[in-house]
Design an enzyme around this catalytic site. Structure first.
Site, PDB file in Angstrom:
ATOM      1  N   HIS A   1       2.157   7.359  -0.862  1.00 54.68           N
ATOM      2  CA  HIS A   1       0.407   6.260  -0.179  1.00 54.68           C
ATOM      3  C   HIS A   1      -0.248   5.851  -1.008  1.00 54.68           C
ATOM      4  CE1 HIS A   1      -1.496   4.650   3.808  1.00 54.68           C
ATOM      5  NE2 HIS A   1       0.298   4.254   4.641  1.00 54.68           N
TER       6      HIS A   1
ATOM      7  N   HIS B   1       0.778  -1.217   0.161  1.00 55.64           N
ATOM      8  CA  HIS B   1      -0.066  -0.199  -0.072  1.00 55.64           C
ATOM      9  C   HIS B   1       0.985   1.849   0.362  1.00 55.64           C
ATOM     10  CE1 HIS B   1       1.450  -0.535   4.136  1.00 55.64           C
ATOM     11  NE2 HIS B   1       0.665   0.960   4.031  1.00 55.64           N
TER      12      HIS B   1
END
Length: 151
Positions: free
Chosen positions: A73, A58
């Site tokens: 992110h 992620h």
């Protein structure tokens, strides 16, 4: 020297203050720009030339040769997805070029799982005033210049 930081995803820019996470919204890890991604499965690409310093499904950090590093992110709280829906294309320690695919993901699946798909792009350890960024609402494609970092 100025470092051009490219958007890892296609979408629309939003101010960090609108990211639904206080760590990013208050620029605790550094200044930057967030991108509200377009839907559908896509590759998140490297924002700069450098080395993959940190790699999670992620999130990832690419460090330039001069030591400056950029955090990408993919969504907020997406660590809770434990990698589901994310496919890595590189390994930690690998050299990458700006625009090179790093992770495949699906912002629509992130939304369906109950998380925000917003993508903060953070200049780690940068100081205020060293970034030059577009205003909110700018449309960007993956690989387009997102902001410049003086330093």
């Amino acid at each position: 020297m100025t470092l051009a930081v490219h958007s890892p995803v296609a979408g629309t820019t939003i101010p960090l203050g609108e990211v639904p996470d206080p760590v990013f919204a208050q620029a605790m890890v550094g200044p930057g720009v967030a991108v509200r991604p377009e839907g559908g499965r896509a590759d998140a690409v490297a924002p700069i030339d450098g080395t993959v310093a940190t790699l999670h499904p992620h999130a990832f950090v690419v460090a330039a040769d001069d030591g400056r590093a950029v955090l990408v992110h993919l969504g907020i709280d997406t660590v809770k997805q434990q990698g589901e829906g994310f496919s890595l294309h590189v390994v930690q320690g690998e050299s990458v070029r700006a625009g090179q695919p790093v992770v495949s993901w699906d912002p629509d699946a992130v939304t369906a799982a109950g998380y925000s798909p917003v993508v903060p792009v953070i200049a780690l350890d940068a100081t205020d005033g060293t970034l030059t960024a577009p205003g909110p609402g700018a449309a960007v494609s993956a690989g387009d210049e997102l902001f410049t970092w003086s330093g």
